[in-house]
Write a protein that holds these residues in place. Structure first.
Motif, short mmCIF file in Angstrom:
data_model
loop_
_atom_site.label_atom_id
_atom_site.label_comp_id
_atom_site.label_asym_id
_atom_site.label_seq_id
_atom_site.Cartn_x
_atom_site.Cartn_y
_atom_site.Cartn_z
N ILE A 103 0.86 -1.38 0.04
CA ILE A 103 -0.07 -0.07 0.21
C ILE A 103 0.85 1.12 0.13
O ILE A 103 1.89 1.23 0.74
N LEU A 104 0.53 2.18 -0.92
CA LEU A 104 1.25 3.49 -0.95
C LEU A 104 0.25 4.64 -0.32
O LEU A 104 -0.79 4.78 -0.96
N GLU A 159 8.28 5.07 -8.32
CA GLU A 159 9.29 4.80 -7.71
C GLU A 159 9.10 3.58 -6.40
O GLU A 159 9.84 2.79 -6.11
N GLU A 160 7.70 3.74 -6.01
CA GLU A 160 7.57 2.52 -4.87
C GLU A 160 7.57 1.23 -5.59
O GLU A 160 7.69 0.27 -5.08
N GLU A 161 6.81 1.13 -6.53
CA GLU A 161 6.70 -0.17 -7.50
C GLU A 161 8.17 -0.78 -7.83
O GLU A 161 8.47 -1.96 -7.59
N ASP A 162 9.09 0.14 -8.04
CA ASP A 162 10.61 -0.21 -8.60
C ASP A 162 11.05 -0.51 -7.12
O ASP A 162 12.06 -1.51 -7.18
N LEU A 186 2.85 -3.84 -5.32
CA LEU A 186 2.03 -2.70 -4.67
C LEU A 186 0.55 -3.02 -5.46
O LEU A 186 0.38 -3.41 -6.55
N HIS A 187 -0.55 -3.07 -4.33
CA HIS A 187 -1.75 -3.37 -4.97
C HIS A 187 -3.01 -2.20 -4.42
O HIS A 187 -3.90 -2.23 -4.77
N ARG A 191 -5.00 1.35 -15.00
CA ARG A 191 -4.06 0.60 -16.00
C ARG A 191 -2.95 -0.47 -15.47
O ARG A 191 -2.31 -1.23 -16.07
N ARG A 192 -2.79 -0.08 -14.00
CA ARG A 192 -1.56 -0.53 -13.58
C ARG A 192 -2.03 -1.83 -12.39
O ARG A 192 -1.60 -2.43 -11.95
N ASP A 193 -3.36 -1.91 -12.67
CA ASP A 193 -4.35 -2.91 -11.98
C ASP A 193 -4.02 -2.56 -10.53
O ASP A 193 -3.84 -3.68 -9.70
#
Length: 651
Positions: A515-516, A542-545, A555-556, A585-587
């Protein structure tokens, strides 16, 4: 919109406030903008006659406090008034010479305006008088249009006209409740501007200290220094020695009064003592025949009317108008700041808009009575405060003392040396060089320090007007920068708590797996909507990376904490729509936490709530985090049908 509320009981909602009619909303906004102090509350539930009396007292405050005035108050005000009169007389003459107008006008300016202010002002401590910075501005701005030596009559007419427009501008700001405009002059701006003006004023006093006859009207450092050192052969050692002696005397009394506050009156009467001693010295030694310039004859009598002298048909009217607006702003900024400072010491409130009206009316009246701009100088007000003033009656006492001087004592100033006036001005200006405030700005806020330094250099290297423009421009740019580039903060969970705080401020805060959490720290408008969209997208990337590199849970869910977003416009709504499309788009899932009243109303009207999903709007970040974890891991197929007892256990 159901949220996880009091888990195990009924779910809580983020309610959509009822919409107000447009005119009602506009009325509320205008009221908060122009009447934040609600000046009309005292008129509620009052009979018509009482409302009329209260209205009259509101615009003429002396009618409110005069019935409660006592003889003990008068004794205190009498002492304070006489004390500040001893300072007002030499300062008035000195600042008149700084403005390049006849010295007698300085005395006129300490008679009529204080009487007007005593009736209309709301401060108990403010001592009205001329101010050095405005005097310098008058000389520098109007001196470019008309020479005060070659055409003194027309120059004086322009000074009266500029004073009139300054008063009109000040009164209009007060009547229209536009006082917040003056707030754009920040503390850093005022410190730098006043310091620069004080530096230039001190340097210009070298004319009197060295006995020079011809001197530049420009205010930049280079021009002043060129004028001083370009006339070395005309320096008079007699004036220099006399000036240094009186300057040392004035600085010594000032230092002593600071060390011994009970003897403040020594510093207060030091200028008058200097004038008396200087006049006696010149009279006994005939120093005026040996290069020491003197004031000369001052005619006796009260202020002559000057309404017919206002140059409304002059080709220089625009210059007088511009000068009036500039000195009007400076007068308001200094006067209101000084009034509020001393009101704080005595724990009472002054009405800024009333002060503007009072300043405006006294300058309008003054321009019609041979006066130039008056405000609330700090030095005179400090003396008034320390002398124990109880009300604005001290201004009346001061004006009475000046009236007595005009009627009977003006011939005594004939032999007053100009070098003494230069010493008085220099001593007063040194008090405006507040280097301690500049150092404090450096420690607290470097950006404020550079604003201060920019204003100072603008005045010293350019002109007083240039410094003022630079200071205001930089302050406005800073405001625009804060609006256009608001902070977007990544939040983390403090250990063993349900509290979420900035991870930069709290290093112990932990990321919530998968979670971000982002907090938008400002209202969302067209000026920052594009930046926020790009900023949020970059933080998600940046968080996904980071998660991918660390091999942690992907990340969801993205949670936007809107608790600091007080308002939003259509560009902000479009930004949230684009953020929603981006996370889709990133689901990912998008959740909103604690949207404010105006924000939730616009989300509802734009149908964005339906796109986000009513079940994804929560009261707190903690509820949003709990719901994201539970809904995505337990009830992903049907996120509305939540077992709140199970969710409570999960939290």
């Amino acid at each position: 919109m159901e949220t996880t509320g009091d888990y195990g009981q009924c779910p809580r909602r983020v309610p959509v406030p009822p919409s107000k009619p447009f005119l009602k909303s506009l009325q509320t906004s205008l009221k908060e903008t122009f009447f934040p102090d609600d000046p009309f509350r005292q008129f509620k539930n009052q009979p018509t006659s009482r409302k009329f009396l209260l209205g009259f007292q509101y615009f003429v405050p002396i009618l409110e406090w005069a019935p409660r005035y006592t003889f003990d108050f008068f004794k205190a005000d009498l002492i304070a008034g006489i004390t500040i009169a001893s300072l007002a007389v030499p300062q008035g003459i000195s600042y008149a010479s700084l403005a390049s107008i006849p010295p007698i006008i300085g005395l006129y300016s300490s008679f009529v305006p204080p009487l007007i202010y005593a009736m209309l002002g709301s401060s108990k401590d403010l001592a009205v008088g001329t101010i050095a910075v405005a005097s310098l501005l008058v000389s520098s701005m109007l001196g470019k249009e008309v020479s005060p030596t070659e055409n003194p009559k027309q120059y004086v007419q322009l000074v009266f006209t500029a004073t009139f427009f300054a008063g009109v501008f000040q009164a209009a700001l007060g009547i229209l409740r536009l006082g917040f405009i003056v707030d754009f002059l920040s503390h850093a701006t005022i410190v730098g501007f006043m310091g620069g003006a004080a530096t230039i004023v001190c340097l210009q006093q070298l004319k009197g200290m060295l006995g020079l006859v011809h001197f530049t009207h420009k205010t930049d450092l280079v021009s002043v220094m060129r004028s001083v050192f370009g006339q070395i052969h005309q320096w008079r050692w007699e004036s220099a020695v006399l000036g240094c002696c009186f300057l040392f005397f004035l600085l010594l009394t000032r230092y002593f009064s600071k060390r011994k506050p009970a003897f403040f009156w020594i510093n207060a009467i030091a200028p008058l003592i200097s004038v008396i001693l200087g006049s006696l010295l010149v009279y006994l030694t005939h120093a005026e025949k040996h290069g020491v310039q003197v004031i000369g004859h001052l005619k006796k009598g009260l202020n002559p009317p000057s309404l017919s002298e206002l140059a409304f048909g002059s080709p220089h009217l625009m210059a007088a108008t511009k000068t009036g607006i500039v000195i009007g702003v400076i007068g308001l900024a200094e006067g209101i700041a000084v009034g509020r400072t001393f009101a704080m010491f005595k724990n009472y409130h002054i009405d800024g808009n009333k002060e503007m009206i009072a300043f405006g009316m006294m300058n309008i009246a003054g321009s019609c009575a041979s006066c130039f701009l008056n405000a609330g100088p700090f030095s005179r007000t400090a003396v008034n405060f320390n002398a124990g003033s109880k009300s604005a009656v001290s201004n009346i006492v001061m004006a009475t003392a000046v009236m007595f001087t005009l009627l009977f004592l003006t011939p005594l100033f004939r032999y007053t040396p100009l070098v003494v006036l230069s010493s008085i001005i220099t001593t007063a200006m040194l008090g405006l060089l507040d280097y301690e405030a500049a150092l404090h700005l450096w420690k607290i806020d470097k950006f404020d320090f550079f604003i201060c330094w920019g204003a100072y250099l603008g005045v010293v290297l350019g002109s007083v007007e240039t410094g003022l423009v630079i200071a205001i421009t930089v302050s406005l740019l800073r405001i625009l920068l804060f609006v256009a580039r608001p902070k977007t903060i990544v939040l983390g969970n403090l250990p063993n708590s349900g509290i979420f705080r900035s991870m930069d401020q709290y290093p112990i805060a932990n990321n919530v797996p998968g979670i971000l959490i982002l907090q938008i720290d400002a209202p969302v408008y067209f000026a920052n909507a594009s930046y926020l969209r790009e900023r949020i997208s970059r933080l998600i990337y940046e968080e996904e990376d980071r998660l991918k590199s660390a091999g942690e849970t992907s990340l969801h869910c993205v949670i936007l904490d809107l608790s600091a977003v007080a308002s939003i416009d259509t560009s902000g709504i479009s930004m949230l729509e684009e953020v929603k499309k981006n996370v889709d788009r990133r689901d990912l899932k998008l959740a909103l936490a604690n949207p404010q009243s105006e924000v939730i109303k616009k989300l509802d009207k734009s149908k964005l709530i339906d796109k986000i999903g009513q079940e994804w709007i929560y009261l707190t970040v903690g509820e949003a985090v709990a719901a994201c974890n539970f809904m995505l891991h337990t009830c992903k197929s049907n996120p509305v049908a939540v077992d709140y007892n199970a969710l409570d256990n999960n939290v």
